[in-house]
Design a protein around this motif. Sequence first.
Motif, PDB file in Angstrom:
ATOM      1  N   PRO A 100       6.494  -9.214 -11.144  1.00 48.71           N
ATOM      2  CA  PRO A 100       5.457 -10.222 -10.681  1.00 48.71           C
ATOM      3  C   PRO A 100       4.532  -9.906  -9.704  1.00 48.71           C
ATOM      4  O   PRO A 100       4.822  -9.123  -8.935  1.00 48.71           O
ATOM      5  N   LEU A 101       3.372 -10.242  -9.757  1.00 53.66           N
ATOM      6  CA  LEU A 101       2.278 -10.014  -8.885  1.00 53.66           C
ATOM      7  C   LEU A 101       2.692 -10.604  -7.547  1.00 53.66           C
ATOM      8  O   LEU A 101       2.916 -11.580  -7.114  1.00 53.66           O
ATOM      9  N   SER A 102       2.424  -9.529  -6.697  1.00 52.50           N
ATOM     10  CA  SER A 102       2.849 -10.031  -5.143  1.00 52.50           C
ATOM     11  C   SER A 102       1.732  -9.243  -4.035  1.00 52.50           C
ATOM     12  O   SER A 102       1.498  -7.998  -4.313  1.00 52.50           O
ATOM     13  N   ALA A 103       1.225 -10.051  -3.267  1.00 47.49           N
ATOM     14  CA  ALA A 103       0.137  -9.210  -2.361  1.00 47.49           C
ATOM     15  C   ALA A 103       0.843  -8.231  -1.430  1.00 47.49           C
ATOM     16  O   ALA A 103       0.310  -6.935  -1.213  1.00 47.49           O
ATOM     17  N   THR A 156      -0.110  -4.114  -1.610  1.00 49.10           N
ATOM     18  CA  THR A 156      -0.272  -3.391  -0.381  1.00 49.10           C
ATOM     19  C   THR A 156       0.495  -2.392  -0.110  1.00 49.10           C
ATOM     20  O   THR A 156       0.172  -1.144   0.370  1.00 49.10           O
ATOM     21  N   GLU A 157       1.961  -2.445  -0.323  1.00 50.62           N
ATOM     22  CA  GLU A 157       2.781  -1.429  -0.222  1.00 50.62           C
ATOM     23  C   GLU A 157       2.613  -0.301  -1.149  1.00 50.62           C
ATOM     24  O   GLU A 157       2.931   0.815  -0.888  1.00 50.62           O
ATOM     25  N   ASN A 158       2.453  -0.761  -2.438  1.00 54.77           N
ATOM     26  CA  ASN A 158       2.327   0.445  -3.522  1.00 54.77           C
ATOM     27  C   ASN A 158       0.974   1.269  -3.049  1.00 54.77           C
ATOM     28  O   ASN A 158       1.038   2.730  -3.343  1.00 54.77           O
ATOM     29  N   MET A 159      -0.065   0.590  -2.680  1.00 54.79           N
ATOM     30  CA  MET A 159      -1.251   1.371  -2.336  1.00 54.79           C
ATOM     31  C   MET A 159      -1.108   2.232  -1.154  1.00 54.79           C
ATOM     32  O   MET A 159      -1.378   3.505  -1.182  1.00 54.79           O
ATOM     33  N   ARG A 160      -0.221   2.071  -0.064  1.00 55.84           N
ATOM     34  CA  ARG A 160       0.322   2.656   1.055  1.00 55.84           C
ATOM     35  C   ARG A 160       1.147   3.722   0.537  1.00 55.84           C
ATOM     36  O   ARG A 160       0.956   4.937   0.807  1.00 55.84           O
ATOM     37  N   ARG A 161       1.990   3.529  -0.495  1.00 55.94           N
ATOM     38  CA  ARG A 161       2.914   4.752  -0.771  1.00 55.94           C
ATOM     39  C   ARG A 161       1.906   5.719  -1.614  1.00 55.94           C
ATOM     40  O   ARG A 161       2.142   7.038  -1.614  1.00 55.94           O
ATOM     41  N   LEU A 162       1.019   5.228  -2.340  1.00 58.20           N
ATOM     42  CA  LEU A 162       0.137   6.207  -2.983  1.00 58.20           C
ATOM     43  C   LEU A 162      -0.797   7.078  -2.110  1.00 58.20           C
ATOM     44  O   LEU A 162      -1.058   8.274  -2.414  1.00 58.20           O
ATOM     45  N   LYS A 163      -1.213   6.392  -0.994  1.00 60.86           N
ATOM     46  CA  LYS A 163      -2.092   7.084   0.030  1.00 60.86           C
ATOM     47  C   LYS A 163      -1.082   8.302   0.600  1.00 60.86           C
ATOM     48  O   LYS A 163      -1.344   9.403   0.765  1.00 60.86           O
ATOM     49  N   LYS A 199       2.351  -7.897   8.780  1.00 61.56           N
ATOM     50  CA  LYS A 199       2.262  -9.333   9.368  1.00 61.56           C
ATOM     51  C   LYS A 199       3.462 -10.070   8.510  1.00 61.56           C
ATOM     52  O   LYS A 199       3.389  -9.998   7.150  1.00 61.56           O
ATOM     53  N   GLU A 200       4.298 -10.814   9.009  1.00 60.78           N
ATOM     54  CA  GLU A 200       5.194 -11.765   8.245  1.00 60.78           C
ATOM     55  C   GLU A 200       4.613 -12.911   7.711  1.00 60.78           C
ATOM     56  O   GLU A 200       4.649 -13.478   6.461  1.00 60.78           O
ATOM     57  N   ASP A 201       3.895 -13.758   8.441  1.00 64.38           N
ATOM     58  CA  ASP A 201       3.274 -14.870   8.297  1.00 64.38           C
ATOM     59  C   ASP A 201       1.886 -14.839   7.993  1.00 64.38           C
ATOM     60  O   ASP A 201       1.239 -14.669   8.892  1.00 64.38           O
ATOM     61  N   LEU A 202       1.335 -14.838   6.945  1.00 65.00           N
ATOM     62  CA  LEU A 202      -0.093 -14.805   6.428  1.00 65.00           C
ATOM     63  C   LEU A 202      -0.499 -16.182   6.010  1.00 65.00           C
ATOM     64  O   LEU A 202       0.321 -16.816   5.294  1.00 65.00           O
ATOM     65  N   THR A 203      -1.600 -16.495   6.193  1.00 63.33           N
ATOM     66  CA  THR A 203      -2.127 -17.900   5.535  1.00 63.33           C
ATOM     67  C   THR A 203      -2.764 -17.333   4.191  1.00 63.33           C
ATOM     68  O   THR A 203      -2.792 -16.366   4.060  1.00 63.33           O
ATOM     69  N   VAL A 204      -3.055 -18.542   3.680  1.00 62.86           N
ATOM     70  CA  VAL A 204      -3.339 -18.324   2.258  1.00 62.86           C
ATOM     71  C   VAL A 204      -4.562 -17.598   2.277  1.00 62.86           C
ATOM     72  O   VAL A 204      -5.101 -16.635   1.492  1.00 62.86           O
ATOM     73  N   SER A 205      -5.726 -17.779   3.299  1.00 61.49           N
ATOM     74  CA  SER A 205      -6.883 -16.961   3.254  1.00 61.49           C
ATOM     75  C   SER A 205      -6.780 -15.514   3.398  1.00 61.49           C
ATOM     76  O   SER A 205      -7.270 -14.738   2.752  1.00 61.49           O
ATOM     77  N   GLN A 233      -7.840 -12.368   1.097  1.00 65.23           N
ATOM     78  CA  GLN A 233      -8.441 -11.395   1.531  1.00 65.23           C
ATOM     79  C   GLN A 233      -7.829 -10.162   1.446  1.00 65.23           C
ATOM     80  O   GLN A 233      -8.405  -8.838   1.106  1.00 65.23           O
ATOM     81  N   LEU A 234      -6.478  -9.889   1.628  1.00 68.63           N
ATOM     82  CA  LEU A 234      -5.628  -8.686   1.709  1.00 68.63           C
ATOM     83  C   LEU A 234      -5.751  -8.284   0.134  1.00 68.63           C
ATOM     84  O   LEU A 234      -5.719  -7.142  -0.402  1.00 68.63           O
ATOM     85  N   VAL A 235      -5.459  -9.280  -0.792  1.00 68.03           N
ATOM     86  CA  VAL A 235      -5.501  -8.940  -2.133  1.00 68.03           C
ATOM     87  C   VAL A 235      -6.601  -8.254  -2.574  1.00 68.03           C
ATOM     88  O   VAL A 235      -6.957  -7.456  -3.514  1.00 68.03           O
ATOM     89  N   LEU A 236      -7.894  -9.100  -2.162  1.00 66.75           N
ATOM     90  CA  LEU A 236      -9.032  -8.505  -2.685  1.00 66.75           C
ATOM     91  C   LEU A 236      -9.665  -7.083  -2.011  1.00 66.75           C
ATOM     92  O   LEU A 236     -10.040  -6.139  -2.765  1.00 66.75           O
ATOM     93  N   ASP A 237      -9.019  -6.851  -0.689  1.00 60.86           N
ATOM     94  CA  ASP A 237      -9.210  -5.517  -0.067  1.00 60.86           C
ATOM     95  C   ASP A 237      -8.365  -4.299  -0.895  1.00 60.86           C
ATOM     96  O   ASP A 237      -9.094  -3.267  -1.305  1.00 60.86           O
ATOM     97  N   VAL A 238      -7.056  -4.720  -1.441  1.00 55.50           N
ATOM     98  CA  VAL A 238      -6.468  -3.764  -1.890  1.00 55.50           C
ATOM     99  C   VAL A 238      -6.923  -3.573  -3.650  1.00 55.50           C
ATOM    100  O   VAL A 238      -7.069  -2.629  -4.150  1.00 55.50           O
TER     101      VAL A 238
END
Length: 596
Positions: free
Chosen positions: A213-216, A220-227, A308-314, A318-323
């Motif tokens: 399933p889709l997870s933020a 991000t972890e997959n993008m870092r692995r690709l990098k 970060k472990e605890d992230l707010t919804v915004s 924003q993290l999903v948008l950047d990735v």
Amino acid sequence: MRDPDRHVKVKQRGSVLNMLRRLDKIRFRGHKRDDFLDLAESPNASDTECGDEVPLRIPRTSPRDSEELRDPAGPGTLIMAAGVQDFNRTEFDRLNEIKGHLEIALLEKHFLQEELRKLREETNSEMLRQELDRERQRRMELEQKVQEVLKARTEEQTAQQPPKGQAQVNNGADRRSQGLCPRVQKWFYEKFGEYVEDFRFQPEESTVETEEPLSARRLTENMRRLKRGAKPVTSFVKNLSALSDWYSVYTSAIAFTVYMNAVWHGWAIPMFLFLAILRLSLNYLIARGWRIQWSIVPEVSEPVEPPKEDLTVSEKFQLVLDVAQKAQNLFGKMADILEKIKNLFMWVQPEITQKLYVALWAAFLASCFFPYRLVGLALGLYAGIKFFLIDFIFKRCPRLRAKYDTPYIIWRSLPTDPQLKERSNAAVSRRLQTASSRSYVSSAPAGLSKDEDTGRFHGTKKGNFHEIFNLTENERPLAVCENGWRCCLINRDRKMPTDYIRNGVLYVTENYLCFESSKSGSSKRNKVIKLVDITDIQKYKVLSVLPGSGMGIAVSTPSTQKPLVFGAMVHRDEAFETIFSQYMKITAAAASGSDS
């Protein structure tokens, strides 16, 4: 008379106790008493079943028994009668208790039947029985086939057996051959049996991969692995580019000299193989703990942010948008490269593919008539001179590169699929425009010129542009916003909801900013703003809750107390740059006119 009466009463009491014990056994055989419903909630058939199975009768004393119990000799007859009545009452209470136990037992039976029915439904015993019968039938068929095969083998062996006389003559030779063949077969199977089993054909197993399933965090972890995985390739490309750019003069000079000597003496392939072995050796030492770092371009260590472990919804959004933006840009570049290669080989632009076609024919003829050593020497020398000298000059002189660098020109001129689509749409629109202009010219008065006619031609969906906004005929939208930008006008000076927000299209001309409302056909709801009257223009974020920089433009004029906001604009940055550049052009022209 008293002794037998007492003996009979004791026997009745013992039978009642035995019945109570049996009922207790029935009662505590299943669940506890608390697990069942009350007697008022018991099924309707419980009372009838209890009445049918166990008919309860209240024992009554006959007058004969009362007469036997009387003692005419003494005054204790009243005491005996009172005792008989008490005994009858206790017996009646016990019988009522027995009735209650029987109802409880019937309730237990009812609930056990319900549980048994549920278990049968859950386990699907009928289906299991059918599958078991099928398996038994298959097993019987397999056993029958095995027996038939064994029977056929025994018949073949008996048919191949020689006659008795010949068997006696060749008995010794047959024994030797029979003893030798199993040994050879056993030795062959031990040595090559595993390899023979590997060549046995088996049907391919279709494995279905489970999609995550889709997870933020996972994205991000997959993008870092690709990098991290692409880092060796990117560093190798950077080092090659640094060699070609002569970033380190000594290193590039040494590499150029070594390469040209290797090509001249025919050692190019051994040189590349030696470099690959050297790279693997260095990687082995690095894996063993050695600190070996050699690079033409100095590596810049990027700061790694701890997750970060605890992230707010915004923050998650924003993290999903950047990735997603990084993935979009990466996939876009890869798609451009693949589409250009495809269009090169598919003759999308014949003049470019024709050059490749001629070059391939020349290479083919050269490989047929010239020796491979000479062809390899020519290609190697050209590659070295092109990589170390010609590319260096072209990178330092862009105008020279745009004129004479053939591979660069071919690659830049190759179109992608979106560019081809835009070109086809533009060609269709030009044809329609020319056809409509010709029809308009044929029907126009003779006194109109071409400039006036083309000024009248452009229009929106509701009519001509200058007629809708009450402008002069020379005011037309710029080429960037020929079709306009869809947006919504937010006028905070108005209080009515219908006037507060309007959906429409925004246009920019040379002197005006025009908004066409999409709901009303009248021009009252349209908005025309002079670029000269604008006092402030800036990017605006309508909803501060959403992440990002927003999708709006705020324009301030002297006639409005609060700035007008054009929100929900998809191409906000393009519109802002166009409006701002035209605004600066108008203000600069106005300032120069006032100074003169």
